[in-house]
Design a protein around this motif. Structure first.
Motif, PDB file in Angstrom:
ATOM      1  N   GLY A  42       0.877  -1.161   0.000  1.00 34.01           N
ATOM      2  CA  GLY A  42       0.000   0.000   0.000  1.00 34.01           C
ATOM      3  C   GLY A  42       0.917   1.214   0.000  1.00 34.01           C
ATOM      4  O   GLY A  42       2.052   1.142   0.435  1.00 34.01           O
ATOM      5  N   VAL A  43       0.394   2.308  -0.503  1.00 32.53           N
ATOM      6  CA  VAL A  43       1.216   3.511  -0.638  1.00 32.53           C
ATOM      7  C   VAL A  43       1.607   4.101   0.720  1.00 32.53           C
ATOM      8  O   VAL A  43       2.693   4.626   0.893  1.00 32.53           O
ATOM      9  CB  VAL A  43       0.455   4.562  -1.482  1.00 32.53           C
ATOM     10  N   PHE A  44       0.688   4.008   1.677  1.00 27.97           N
ATOM     11  CA  PHE A  44       0.920   4.639   2.975  1.00 27.97           C
ATOM     12  C   PHE A  44       0.994   3.635   4.101  1.00 27.97           C
ATOM     13  O   PHE A  44       0.308   2.625   4.095  1.00 27.97           O
ATOM     14  CB  PHE A  44      -0.235   5.599   3.299  1.00 27.97           C
ATOM     15  N   PRO A  45       1.789   3.921   5.128  1.00 23.74           N
ATOM     16  CA  PRO A  45       1.762   3.094   6.334  1.00 23.74           C
ATOM     17  C   PRO A  45       0.442   3.285   7.072  1.00 23.74           C
ATOM     18  O   PRO A  45      -0.264   4.264   6.854  1.00 23.74           O
ATOM     19  CB  PRO A  45       2.928   3.633   7.165  1.00 23.74           C
TER      20      PRO A  45
ATOM     21  N   ASP B  98      -0.209  18.193 -10.137  1.00 27.90           N
ATOM     22  CA  ASP B  98      -0.679  17.559 -11.365  1.00 27.90           C
ATOM     23  C   ASP B  98      -0.766  16.045 -11.263  1.00 27.90           C
ATOM     24  O   ASP B  98      -1.606  15.419 -11.901  1.00 27.90           O
ATOM     25  CB  ASP B  98       0.219  17.975 -12.538  1.00 27.90           C
ATOM     26  N   VAL B  99       0.106  15.465 -10.468  1.00 29.20           N
ATOM     27  CA  VAL B  99       0.137  14.008 -10.380  1.00 29.20           C
ATOM     28  C   VAL B  99      -0.174  13.560  -8.954  1.00 29.20           C
ATOM     29  O   VAL B  99       0.358  14.091  -8.000  1.00 29.20           O
ATOM     30  CB  VAL B  99       1.544  13.478 -10.763  1.00 29.20           C
ATOM     31  N   GLU B 100      -1.071  12.568  -8.835  1.00 35.48           N
ATOM     32  CA  GLU B 100      -1.446  12.040  -7.518  1.00 35.48           C
ATOM     33  C   GLU B 100      -0.237  11.636  -6.689  1.00 35.48           C
ATOM     34  O   GLU B 100      -0.179  11.883  -5.491  1.00 35.48           O
ATOM     35  CB  GLU B 100      -2.304  10.785  -7.701  1.00 35.48           C
ATOM     36  N   ASP B 101       0.700  11.011  -7.361  1.00 32.95           N
ATOM     37  CA  ASP B 101       1.883  10.507  -6.691  1.00 32.95           C
ATOM     38  C   ASP B 101       2.618  11.609  -5.937  1.00 32.95           C
ATOM     39  O   ASP B 101       3.125  11.414  -4.840  1.00 32.95           O
ATOM     40  CB  ASP B 101       2.821   9.916  -7.755  1.00 32.95           C
ATOM     41  N   LYS B 102       2.652  12.794  -6.562  1.00 32.90           N
ATOM     42  CA  LYS B 102       3.336  13.933  -5.956  1.00 32.90           C
ATOM     43  C   LYS B 102       2.651  14.282  -4.637  1.00 32.90           C
ATOM     44  O   LYS B 102       3.310  14.550  -3.635  1.00 32.90           O
ATOM     45  CB  LYS B 102       3.258  15.119  -6.916  1.00 32.90           C
ATOM     46  N   LEU B 103       1.310  14.262  -4.674  1.00 35.31           N
ATOM     47  CA  LEU B 103       0.540  14.568  -3.477  1.00 35.31           C
ATOM     48  C   LEU B 103       0.891  13.588  -2.357  1.00 35.31           C
ATOM     49  O   LEU B 103       1.103  13.974  -1.212  1.00 35.31           O
ATOM     50  CB  LEU B 103      -0.954  14.494  -3.820  1.00 35.31           C
ATOM     51  N   HIS B 105       3.614  11.849  -1.998  1.00 37.21           N
ATOM     52  CA  HIS B 105       4.980  12.048  -1.505  1.00 37.21           C
ATOM     53  C   HIS B 105       5.061  13.254  -0.594  1.00 37.21           C
ATOM     54  O   HIS B 105       5.811  13.257   0.388  1.00 37.21           O
ATOM     55  CB  HIS B 105       5.961  12.193  -2.673  1.00 37.21           C
ATOM     56  N   ILE B 106       4.281  14.301  -0.910  1.00 33.03           N
ATOM     57  CA  ILE B 106       4.255  15.489  -0.049  1.00 33.03           C
ATOM     58  C   ILE B 106       3.703  15.101   1.316  1.00 33.03           C
ATOM     59  O   ILE B 106       4.220  15.505   2.362  1.00 33.03           O
ATOM     60  CB  ILE B 106       3.431  16.632  -0.680  1.00 33.03           C
ATOM     61  N   LEU B 107       2.652  14.285   1.311  1.00 37.84           N
ATOM     62  CA  LEU B 107       2.044  13.837   2.564  1.00 37.84           C
ATOM     63  C   LEU B 107       3.058  13.054   3.397  1.00 37.84           C
ATOM     64  O   LEU B 107       3.220  13.296   4.592  1.00 37.84           O
ATOM     65  CB  LEU B 107       0.813  12.983   2.260  1.00 37.84           C
ATOM     66  N   MET B 108       3.760  12.140   2.748  1.00 40.22           N
ATOM     67  CA  MET B 108       4.739  11.332   3.483  1.00 40.22           C
ATOM     68  C   MET B 108       5.892  12.189   3.991  1.00 40.22           C
ATOM     69  O   MET B 108       6.405  11.981   5.083  1.00 40.22           O
ATOM     70  CB  MET B 108       5.284  10.202   2.590  1.00 40.22           C
ATOM     71  N   ALA B 109       6.278  13.182   3.192  1.00 40.10           N
ATOM     72  CA  ALA B 109       7.356  14.080   3.619  1.00 40.10           C
ATOM     73  C   ALA B 109       6.916  14.886   4.846  1.00 40.10           C
ATOM     74  O   ALA B 109       7.669  15.061   5.804  1.00 40.10           O
ATOM     75  CB  ALA B 109       7.751  15.016   2.481  1.00 40.10           C
ATOM     76  N   ALA B 110       5.658  15.376   4.804  1.00 35.36           N
ATOM     77  CA  ALA B 110       5.131  16.150   5.934  1.00 35.36           C
ATOM     78  C   ALA B 110       5.051  15.280   7.179  1.00 35.36           C
ATOM     79  O   ALA B 110       5.268  15.746   8.297  1.00 35.36           O
ATOM     80  CB  ALA B 110       3.753  16.709   5.587  1.00 35.36           C
ATOM     81  N   ASN B 111       4.737  14.002   6.987  1.00 35.87           N
ATOM     82  CA  ASN B 111       4.660  13.056   8.091  1.00 35.87           C
ATOM     83  C   ASN B 111       6.043  12.828   8.686  1.00 35.87           C
ATOM     84  O   ASN B 111       6.245  12.885   9.890  1.00 35.87           O
ATOM     85  CB  ASN B 111       4.054  11.739   7.585  1.00 35.87           C
ATOM     86  N   TYR B 112       7.017  12.606   7.803  1.00 33.23           N
ATOM     87  CA  TYR B 112       8.381  12.321   8.227  1.00 33.23           C
ATOM     88  C   TYR B 112       8.996  13.516   8.959  1.00 33.23           C
ATOM     89  O   TYR B 112       9.623  13.370  10.002  1.00 33.23           O
ATOM     90  CB  TYR B 112       9.219  11.946   7.003  1.00 33.23           C
ATOM     91  N   LEU B 113       8.797  14.706   8.387  1.00 30.84           N
ATOM     92  CA  LEU B 113       9.400  15.899   8.983  1.00 30.84           C
ATOM     93  C   LEU B 113       8.531  16.502  10.086  1.00 30.84           C
ATOM     94  O   LEU B 113       8.920  17.463  10.726  1.00 30.84           O
ATOM     95  CB  LEU B 113       9.644  16.962   7.902  1.00 30.84           C
ATOM     96  N   ILE B 141      -5.708   3.436  -6.276  1.00 28.47           N
ATOM     97  CA  ILE B 141      -4.991   4.646  -5.873  1.00 28.47           C
ATOM     98  C   ILE B 141      -3.993   4.354  -4.753  1.00 28.47           C
ATOM     99  O   ILE B 141      -2.863   4.824  -4.761  1.00 28.47           O
ATOM    100  CB  ILE B 141      -5.994   5.723  -5.383  1.00 28.47           C
ATOM    101  N   PHE B 142      -4.427   3.543  -3.785  1.00 24.92           N
ATOM    102  CA  PHE B 142      -3.596   3.296  -2.623  1.00 24.92           C
ATOM    103  C   PHE B 142      -2.721   2.050  -2.759  1.00 24.92           C
ATOM    104  O   PHE B 142      -1.995   1.700  -1.845  1.00 24.92           O
ATOM    105  CB  PHE B 142      -4.469   3.141  -1.361  1.00 24.92           C
ATOM    106  N   ASN B 143      -2.850   1.389  -3.913  1.00 24.07           N
ATOM    107  CA  ASN B 143      -2.076   0.172  -4.145  1.00 24.07           C
ATOM    108  C   ASN B 143      -2.339  -0.863  -3.041  1.00 24.07           C
ATOM    109  O   ASN B 143      -1.415  -1.387  -2.407  1.00 24.07           O
ATOM    110  CB  ASN B 143      -0.574   0.511  -4.214  1.00 24.07           C
ATOM    111  N   LEU B 144      -3.633  -1.131  -2.808  1.00 22.96           N
ATOM    112  CA  LEU B 144      -4.014  -2.077  -1.764  1.00 22.96           C
ATOM    113  C   LEU B 144      -4.601  -3.331  -2.373  1.00 22.96           C
ATOM    114  O   LEU B 144      -5.228  -3.299  -3.421  1.00 22.96           O
ATOM    115  CB  LEU B 144      -5.064  -1.449  -0.848  1.00 22.96           C
ATOM    116  N   LYS B 145      -4.400  -4.422  -1.657  1.00 22.15           N
ATOM    117  CA  LYS B 145      -4.975  -5.676  -2.132  1.00 22.15           C
ATOM    118  C   LYS B 145      -6.301  -5.907  -1.430  1.00 22.15           C
ATOM    119  O   LYS B 145      -6.455  -5.605  -0.244  1.00 22.15           O
ATOM    120  CB  LYS B 145      -4.017  -6.822  -1.797  1.00 22.15           C
TER     121      LYS B 145
END
Lengths: 395, 165
Positions: A42-45, B98-103, B105-113, B141-145
């Motif tokens: 999944g994309v997110f933890p 423009d790209v979902e992926d960018k969004l 990554h921004i979320l994960m960066a905000a989480n990390y920092l 979208i979330f790459n979930l099974k």
């Protein structure tokens, strides 16, 4: 949380969340994030997924339960519920009843600060009802055709409880609309339990009230009603009845001459009077309204050109302070017919005869969020309740 | 601290270096803790899981919000109405990627920092993104099974009248 490609070990990640009810950072929960979770499953933890889902409207949240097992479990998870309810408490809304007397079903409109008005159906109750009280996402409704029948429901999750009939005779026998004078809903979000209070006077036909005030309390934990009597002769306008506030385990109503707040302490079934300071009653305001602000009592005074917002900072010392003074210049023509219904520290939602307006404190902007196109018989503020979305099981 | 630090350097996972003012860096709890810890003297901070593209965006957010805070303080504690509204509009525009992926990554960066404002904003944006979507679309979208067994799906569909698509 660092991304360690080598080795497997448990990493603690603590989320710092500002609680709206305190001024300090509060650790909501510590998560153990196993490196396994981050392996592109999944994309997110998991804890980021939780933060995202906690911001979904309930309808979307429930619809997304079938995505995977984790998402299915979440709406029943205690921590998630707590987080969801904290976030949704920042989105205070107004509930309006725009049903026509001739209609066979109740039409509710829910107005919030972003999306304006959206329809909310109570059809799942299978009864024509009138909303009597609102607290922490639950509504207490009385049946229109069936006097003495009450429901407590969560309109977002469509769960409801039909309250057992109290074996007491109806609180007011010959009151014009056959309803209890006061209806209060006291909700404990943490333990997911609630109490319903019906209070009124016994009045024999053709006589004035003898002053004995009967109070019936339904306790969801015991699934039973209890009754007690006291003596008082207070008067309540429709607006005062709609604006009952539950804080500190007590229900609060503003009496019609506004000299004091009538308090029902539910920890000991005791009625009290809370005097209001001179400034709050007579300050510059000509009319005053009782609302909640962040778990505290709040009074909003409205005069011709100003709206003053007071908060009871210290409940036990009864210390009030004015937190904002809003100029009503922009809405000059509407002032006589405007009523504050619900608020947060960021904004206030108000209702007039035909519109719902929002005022944002930081930007000092007024916006119309909803309006009725047709001419309705009753003003919107007449049946307006403060409301918020919450994950709250009432069964 | 021996001498007042006015800027720090952050290094993206691609190896590019960027200067950040201390005010902007303080928007991140992670960086703030490092800056206020006297036992650490900072020269360069590597942010290993944030690419250049994303880091640029994150720094932009931090700088904008740091500037706004400074302006508010200068005004004696209250932002002017138009400034507060302008910041809201800026935030909304900022999140239009423009790209979902960018969004993501921004979320994960905000989480990390640990940049609270950006994290909340990004979470809400992602939530708005999936609001009207079907479970199938959300999984993509979330790459979930879909980890429900066919029997479980059948049972739940019957019980709750829900869809797995």
């Amino acid at each position: 949380m660092s991304n360690c490609p080598l080795g497997r070990h448990i990493i603690h990640h603590q989320l710092l969340i500002f609680s709206p009810r305190s001024t300090c950072l509060r650790f909501v929960c510590a998560f153990e994030v196993s490196i396994m979770n981050m392996r592109r499953d999944g994309v997110f933890p998991e804890e980021v997924v939780i933060q995202i889902l906690a911001r979904l409207p309930i309808k979307s949240l429930f619809r997304s339960k079938t995505v995977c097992k984790l998402w299915y479990r979440l709406p029943s998870d205690k921590y998630f519920i707590q987080l969801y309810n904290e976030i949704s408490s920042e989105n205070s809304m107004i509930l309006l009843d725009i049903s026509d007397a001739s209609e066979s079903k109740s039409s509710l409109i829910c107005v919030d600060k972003v999306r304006g008005g959206s329809e909310l159906s109570l059809a799942f109750l299978n009864d024509r009802v009138k909303v009597r009280a609102s607290c922490c996402g639950l509504l207490c409704c009385s049946s229109i055709p069936d006097k003495g029948v009450y429901y407590v429901c969560n309109p977002m999750t469509r769960e409801f409880k039909l309250l057992p009939r109290s074996r007491e005779r109806p609180v007011t026998r010959f009151y014009p609309d056959g309803e209890a004078t006061l209806v209060g809903l006291a909700c404990d979000l943490t333990y997911q339990k609630f109490k319903v209070v019906l209070a009124g006077y016994h009045r024999t036909f053709g006589h004035r009230s003898d002053g004995s005030f009967i109070c019936l309390v339904f306790d969801s934990e015991l699934n039973k009603w209890r009754k007690f009597t006291s003596f008082q002769d207070d008067h309540f306008s429709h607006m005062n009845k709609n604006q009952v506030v539950f804080v500190n385990n007590a229900l609060h109503w503003l009496t019609v001459n506004s000299a004091y707040i009538l308090v029902l302490d539910l920890s000991c079934d005791n009625w009290k009077k809370m005097q209001l300071p001179y400034d709050v009653i007579y300050g510059m305001g000509h009319r005053i309204y009782l609302l909640e602000l962040n778990g505290c009592l709040s009074i909003i005074q409205i005069s011709e050109s100003w709206m003053n917002i007071w908060v009871l900072n210290d409940y036990w010392k009864e210390e009030w302070s004015m937190v904002d003074k809003v100029s009503l210049r922009c809405i000059r023509g509407m002032v006589p017919g405007i009523f504050p219904i619900s608020q947060t520290t960021e904004y206030i939602l108000l209702a007039t005869h035909k519109q719902v307006l929002v005022y944002h404190h930081r930007t000092r902007i007024w916006k119309e969020m909803y309006s009725v196109k047709y001419s309705s018989t009753l003003p919107l503020w007449f049946s307006a309740h403060a409301y918020r979305s919450a994950l709250f099981t009432c069964n | 601290m021996s001498s007042p630090v006015e800027q720090i350097t952050v290094v993206s996972s691609d190896g590019d270096e960027f200067k950040m003012t201390v005010a902007a860096a303080m928007q991140s709890e992670q960086l703030k803790q490092m800056l206020t810890d006297d036992s650490i003297s900072i020269v360069k901070v590597p942010v290993e899981n944030i690419s250049t593209e994303i880091l640029v965006k994150v720094i932009e957010y931090c700088q904008k919000h740091a500037d706004h805070e400074a302006a508010t303080k200068a005004n004696g504690g209250g932002a002017s109405d138009s400034e507060a509204e302008e910041l809201n509009k800026w935030d909304a525009e900022f999140m239009k990627v423009d790209v979902e992926d960018k969004l993501f990554h921004i979320l994960m960066a905000a989480n990390y920092l640990e940049i609270k404002g950006l994290f909340d904003l990004a979470c809400q944006t992602v939530a708005d993104l999936i609001k009207g979507k079907t479970p199938k679309q959300i999984r993509k979208i979330f790459n979930l099974k879909n980890d429900f067994t066919p029997e479980e799906q059948e049972r739940l569909s019957r019980q709750h009248n829900c869809s797995f698509d």
